[in-house]
Scaffold this motif. Structure first.
Motif, mmCIF file in Angstrom:
data_model
loop_
_atom_site.group_PDB
_atom_site.id
_atom_site.type_symbol
_atom_site.label_atom_id
_atom_site.label_comp_id
_atom_site.label_asym_id
_atom_site.label_seq_id
_atom_site.Cartn_x
_atom_site.Cartn_y
_atom_site.Cartn_z
ATOM 1 N N UNK A 149 0.854 -1.181 0.000
ATOM 2 C CA UNK A 149 0.000 0.000 0.000
ATOM 3 C C UNK A 149 0.890 1.230 0.000
ATOM 4 N N UNK A 150 0.332 2.310 -0.498
ATOM 5 C CA UNK A 150 1.030 3.589 -0.479
ATOM 6 C C UNK A 150 0.539 4.366 0.726
ATOM 7 N N UNK A 151 1.487 4.950 1.457
ATOM 8 C CA UNK A 151 1.155 5.809 2.591
ATOM 9 C C UNK A 151 1.506 7.241 2.184
ATOM 10 N N UNK A 166 -10.065 -2.049 -0.923
ATOM 11 C CA UNK A 166 -10.228 -0.677 -0.451
ATOM 12 C C UNK A 166 -9.449 -0.501 0.854
ATOM 13 N N UNK A 167 -8.460 0.389 0.853
ATOM 14 C CA UNK A 167 -7.586 0.578 2.019
ATOM 15 C C UNK A 167 -8.352 1.150 3.212
ATOM 16 N N UNK A 168 -9.249 2.101 2.965
ATOM 17 C CA UNK A 168 -10.015 2.702 4.059
ATOM 18 C C UNK A 168 -10.936 1.666 4.718
ATOM 19 N N UNK A 169 -11.581 0.852 3.898
ATOM 20 C CA UNK A 169 -12.461 -0.195 4.437
ATOM 21 C C UNK A 169 -11.645 -1.221 5.225
ATOM 22 N N UNK A 170 -10.453 -1.566 4.719
ATOM 23 C CA UNK A 170 -9.604 -2.538 5.422
ATOM 24 C C UNK A 170 -9.233 -2.018 6.804
ATOM 25 N N UNK A 197 -6.793 3.439 -6.792
ATOM 26 C CA UNK A 197 -5.452 3.745 -6.313
ATOM 27 C C UNK A 197 -5.293 3.660 -4.798
ATOM 28 N N UNK A 198 -6.311 4.021 -4.043
ATOM 29 C CA UNK A 198 -6.185 4.027 -2.588
ATOM 30 C C UNK A 198 -6.509 2.632 -2.058
#
Length: 149
Positions: free
Chosen positions: A9-11, A103-107, A118-119
């Motif tokens: 993931x990108x931070x 989905x990074x936010x959902x994870x 992208x996120x």
């Protein structure tokens, strides 16, 4: 069957690195030996010269099998995920690899949502397939057995 799994993931500069790591760790079950999980953080620049970190996590061997089963169960917990993967499965398999984005936010919120974009938390499943012929067909069969049956 599974050789290794790479999660990344990108931070972005506006994000908390610990929260991004927590989003990635959602896909790693608690019974995985932490000594078998390799974490690499690469600091770089984004398109507009903004600082970003690339977070890469690799799990190999027996521990990768646990992660694979865990992620398959997470995907199956939401019928929309299964339908999305069923629809575009061929686009997600290349050689002996299976690619999925979540989905990074959902994870971070402990939810599993397959998405394109992208996120995301990118996951690459790398399978041990010794026959040079039909690698993609063999990977497809493994995924179908674990997700669609």
């Amino acid at each position: 069957m599974i050789n290794n799994i790479k999660l990344s993931a990108i931070c972005h500069a506006t994000e908390d690195e610990d929260k991004v790591l927590e989003a990635i760790s959602y896909f790693i079950p608690e019974d995985v030996d932490p000594d078998k999980v390799e974490i690499e953080v690469v600091e770089t620049e984004g398109y507009f010269r903004n600082p970003i970190k690339l977070i890469n996590v690799t799990v190999e061997g027996k521990e990768a099998k646990k992660v694979f089963e865990h992620i398959m169960n997470l995907i199956k917990s939401n019928e929309k995920n299964v339908e999305k993967l069923k629809k575009d499965l061929n686009l997600r398999i290349e050689d002996n690899k299976f690619f999925v984005r979540f989905d990074k936010q959902k994870a971070y919120l402990k939810e599993c949502k397959v998405m394109d974009g992208d996120d995301v938390v990118r996951v690459v499943f790398n399978f041990k397939i010794f026959s040079p012929k039909n690698k993609e067909e063999k990977v497809r069969k493994i995924i179908e057995e674990n997700l669609f049956s």
